[in-house]
Design a protein around this motif. Structure first.
Motif, PDB file in Angstrom:
ATOM      1  N   ILE A  32       0.848  -1.202   0.000  1.00 19.93           N
ATOM      2  CA  ILE A  32       0.000   0.000   0.000  1.00 19.93           C
ATOM      3  C   ILE A  32       0.882   1.251   0.000  1.00 19.93           C
ATOM      4  O   ILE A  32       0.653   2.202  -0.752  1.00 19.93           O
ATOM      5  CB  ILE A  32      -0.951  -0.009   1.214  1.00 19.93           C
ATOM      6  N   ALA A  33       1.905   1.248   0.861  1.00 19.54           N
ATOM      7  CA  ALA A  33       2.806   2.397   0.921  1.00 19.54           C
ATOM      8  C   ALA A  33       3.572   2.568  -0.390  1.00 19.54           C
ATOM      9  O   ALA A  33       3.761   3.701  -0.866  1.00 19.54           O
ATOM     10  CB  ALA A  33       3.779   2.232   2.089  1.00 19.54           C
ATOM     11  N   SER A  34       4.004   1.444  -1.003  1.00 17.61           N
ATOM     12  CA  SER A  34       4.755   1.505  -2.267  1.00 17.61           C
ATOM     13  C   SER A  34       3.904   2.062  -3.403  1.00 17.61           C
ATOM     14  O   SER A  34       4.425   2.652  -4.348  1.00 17.61           O
ATOM     15  CB  SER A  34       5.273   0.113  -2.647  1.00 17.61           C
ATOM     16  N   ALA A  35       2.591   1.865  -3.310  1.00 17.84           N
ATOM     17  CA  ALA A  35       1.673   2.393  -4.322  1.00 17.84           C
ATOM     18  C   ALA A  35       1.396   3.883  -4.110  1.00 17.84           C
ATOM     19  O   ALA A  35       0.554   4.456  -4.805  1.00 17.84           O
ATOM     20  CB  ALA A  35       0.373   1.603  -4.302  1.00 17.84           C
ATOM     21  N   ARG A  36       2.119   4.486  -3.146  1.00 18.38           N
ATOM     22  CA  ARG A  36       1.983   5.908  -2.836  1.00 18.38           C
ATOM     23  C   ARG A  36       0.575   6.266  -2.372  1.00 18.38           C
ATOM     24  O   ARG A  36       0.057   7.350  -2.643  1.00 18.38           O
ATOM     25  CB  ARG A  36       2.419   6.775  -4.024  1.00 18.38           C
ATOM     26  N   ILE A  37      -0.048   5.327  -1.676  1.00 17.41           N
ATOM     27  CA  ILE A  37      -1.339   5.573  -1.031  1.00 17.41           C
ATOM     28  C   ILE A  37      -1.052   5.872   0.440  1.00 17.41           C
ATOM     29  O   ILE A  37      -0.409   5.078   1.123  1.00 17.41           O
ATOM     30  CB  ILE A  37      -2.268   4.353  -1.141  1.00 17.41           C
ATOM     31  N   GLU A  38      -1.491   7.031   0.890  1.00 18.15           N
ATOM     32  CA  GLU A  38      -1.316   7.378   2.303  1.00 18.15           C
ATOM     33  C   GLU A  38      -2.694   7.552   2.935  1.00 18.15           C
ATOM     34  O   GLU A  38      -3.323   8.610   2.807  1.00 18.15           O
ATOM     35  CB  GLU A  38      -0.505   8.663   2.475  1.00 18.15           C
ATOM     36  N   PRO A  39      -3.207   6.542   3.610  1.00 20.79           N
ATOM     37  CA  PRO A  39      -4.534   6.641   4.210  1.00 20.79           C
ATOM     38  C   PRO A  39      -4.579   7.761   5.240  1.00 20.79           C
ATOM     39  O   PRO A  39      -3.603   8.031   5.939  1.00 20.79           O
ATOM     40  CB  PRO A  39      -4.731   5.273   4.873  1.00 20.79           C
ATOM     41  N   GLY A  40      -5.735   8.395   5.336  1.00 16.23           N
ATOM     42  CA  GLY A  40      -5.913   9.416   6.359  1.00 16.23           C
ATOM     43  C   GLY A  40      -6.398   8.847   7.673  1.00 16.23           C
ATOM     44  O   GLY A  40      -6.274   9.489   8.716  1.00 16.23           O
ATOM     45  N   LEU A  41      -6.945   7.627   7.641  1.00 20.26           N
ATOM     46  CA  LEU A  41      -7.575   7.053   8.825  1.00 20.26           C
ATOM     47  C   LEU A  41      -7.491   5.534   8.764  1.00 20.26           C
ATOM     48  O   LEU A  41      -7.670   4.937   7.700  1.00 20.26           O
ATOM     49  CB  LEU A  41      -9.052   7.475   8.885  1.00 20.26           C
ATOM     50  N   ALA A  42      -7.214   4.903   9.900  1.00 18.38           N
ATOM     51  CA  ALA A  42      -7.308   3.452  10.036  1.00 18.38           C
ATOM     52  C   ALA A  42      -8.397   3.134  11.052  1.00 18.38           C
ATOM     53  O   ALA A  42      -8.366   3.636  12.181  1.00 18.38           O
ATOM     54  CB  ALA A  42      -5.984   2.851  10.490  1.00 18.38           C
ATOM     55  N   VAL A  43      -9.383   2.336  10.638  1.00 21.35           N
ATOM     56  CA  VAL A  43     -10.423   1.853  11.534  1.00 21.35           C
ATOM     57  C   VAL A  43     -10.072   0.408  11.870  1.00 21.35           C
ATOM     58  O   VAL A  43      -9.992  -0.442  10.984  1.00 21.35           O
ATOM     59  CB  VAL A  43     -11.819   1.933  10.891  1.00 21.35           C
ATOM     60  N   ILE A  44      -9.835   0.129  13.149  1.00 26.55           N
ATOM     61  CA  ILE A  44      -9.325  -1.167  13.578  1.00 26.55           C
ATOM     62  C   ILE A  44     -10.360  -1.873  14.445  1.00 26.55           C
ATOM     63  O   ILE A  44     -10.887  -1.289  15.398  1.00 26.55           O
ATOM     64  CB  ILE A  44      -8.021  -1.005  14.374  1.00 26.55           C
ATOM     65  N   SER A  45     -10.643  -3.116  14.125  1.00 24.82           N
ATOM     66  CA  SER A  45     -11.553  -3.920  14.938  1.00 24.82           C
ATOM     67  C   SER A  45     -10.893  -4.258  16.271  1.00 24.82           C
ATOM     68  O   SER A  45      -9.717  -4.627  16.329  1.00 24.82           O
ATOM     69  CB  SER A  45     -11.904  -5.212  14.202  1.00 24.82           C
ATOM     70  N   SER A  46     -11.680  -4.161  17.351  1.00 25.69           N
ATOM     71  CA  SER A  46     -11.138  -4.511  18.669  1.00 25.69           C
ATOM     72  C   SER A  46     -10.931  -6.013  18.823  1.00 25.69           C
ATOM     73  O   SER A  46     -10.313  -6.456  19.794  1.00 25.69           O
ATOM     74  CB  SER A  46     -12.068  -4.009  19.779  1.00 25.69           C
ATOM     75  N   ALA A  47     -11.430  -6.811  17.859  1.00 24.51           N
ATOM     76  CA  ALA A  47     -11.105  -8.234  17.864  1.00 24.51           C
ATOM     77  C   ALA A  47      -9.634  -8.455  17.524  1.00 24.51           C
ATOM     78  O   ALA A  47      -9.075  -9.526  17.788  1.00 24.51           O
ATOM     79  CB  ALA A  47     -11.985  -8.979  16.861  1.00 24.51           C
TER      80      ALA A  47
END
Length: 320
Positions: free
Chosen positions: A46-61
């Protein structure tokens, strides 16, 4: 890399992703990731594709239990990433101490039974994603139906507290036990918010409180204490603003964690009062512009099934 509105959604496994899929039904630009043994490879791609997410939504599982270093890993690839934890109400609550360590300041508790009963959809998640991606503050108008009247009070004297609480109680019209419980909770929350603004927020340069709790006093113009509330028949939203800006994001998390661990840890407006506000609101937000302004607010539903003793959602942000 260019900042964009892409969202990473991270899950423990396929079953976890399936269970949470409805939460992202109306969310654009989501990259769903299963945190398996290939996670680092996936994040690197993802980083190599030059995509920089603005937000990560993480499951508490997944976090913090199964992968306690996940936030550190994500920030290694995407340093400016905002982190939001999405936790089902049916699961054991996440660790606030871990949140403090990783500086995670956004938590949504998803109650599927309550959503089904009220037809509320995924409003808390949708509001949170919009605010975090667009760098907006949380405001009480986001919690109530469009067009709902917002009542606002600019405070001049501490004695005005009773008048404001009565106005709030009078706005909740209804004779059922649900309405009566909402009036009682609303009155308690308004009292705590106002007390915090009157006596907890004002501090001298050395961090000492300026006013004694309970003393009658005039509110100075520069304090800018404003209380707002709105009730749309189901949701009571309220917020208070002061011109002190003496809270800090780390301090808020510390108060919540300390009082969760020890109910008698801090019997004062800044610690105990803030904790009570969080515990009685279904969802809670704090926005601090250090040295200038603090905004504390949230909402509570008439049909709420969230008991005060459980961990509730929160958003803690800093501006300026």
């Amino acid at each position: 890399m260019q900042q964009n509105k892409t969202i990473l959604a991270l899950f423990a496994d396929n079953a976890d992703a399936e269970a949470m899929s409805s939460c992202f039904f109306h969310v654009p630009e989501v990259i769903s990731v299963i945190a398996d043994r290939f996670l680092k490879v996936t994040l690197g791609e993802i980083a190599s594709a030059r995509i920089e997410p603005g937000l990560a939504v993480i499951s508490s599982a997944l976090y913090p239990g199964k992968r306690p270093q996940l936030v550190e890993e994500l920030r290694g690839y995407f340093p400016g990433l905002e982190i939001l934890i999405l936790a089902p109400a049916s699961m054991p609550p996440p660790s606030l101490e871990r949140f403090m360590l990783d500086q995670v300041r956004h938590l949504i508790i998803e109650n599927r039974q309550e959503k089904a009963a009220t037809g509320d959809g995924d409003q808390p998640l949708s509001v949170a994603i919009g605010n975090l991606i667009l760098k907006r503050q949380w405001r009480l108008g986001q919690y109530v139906k469009k067009g709902t009247e917002i009542q606002e009070f600019q405070l001049s004297f501490s004695e005005e507290k009773e008048q404001i609480i009565k106005a709030l109680e009078d706005s909740i019209v209804g004779d059922s036990m649900e309405y009566e419980m909402l009036r009682q909770k609303g009155a308690l929350l308004a009292d705590e918010m106002l007390e915090n603004a009157f006596y907890g927020a004002p501090k001298s340069d050395d961090g000492m409180k300026i006013f004694r709790k309970g003393e009658r006093r005039q509110i100075l113009p520069d304090e800018g204490i404003v209380f707002r509330f709105a009730f749309d028949g189901e949701t009571l939203a309220m917020e208070i603003k002061d011109g002190w800006g003496t809270l800090g994001a780390d301090m808020v998390l510390e108060y919540l964690a300390k009082n969760s661990a020890d109910m008698g840890a801090a019997d004062d407006a800044g610690g105990r009062g803030l904790f009570i506000i969080w515990r009685f609101l279904d969802h809670f937000h704090v926005c601090v512009n250090p040295g200038k302004e603090t905004l504390i607010g949230g909402h509570l539903k008439k049909s709420s099934q969230v008991p005060p003793e459980t961990i509730h959602g929160f958003h803690i942000t800093t501006t300026g």
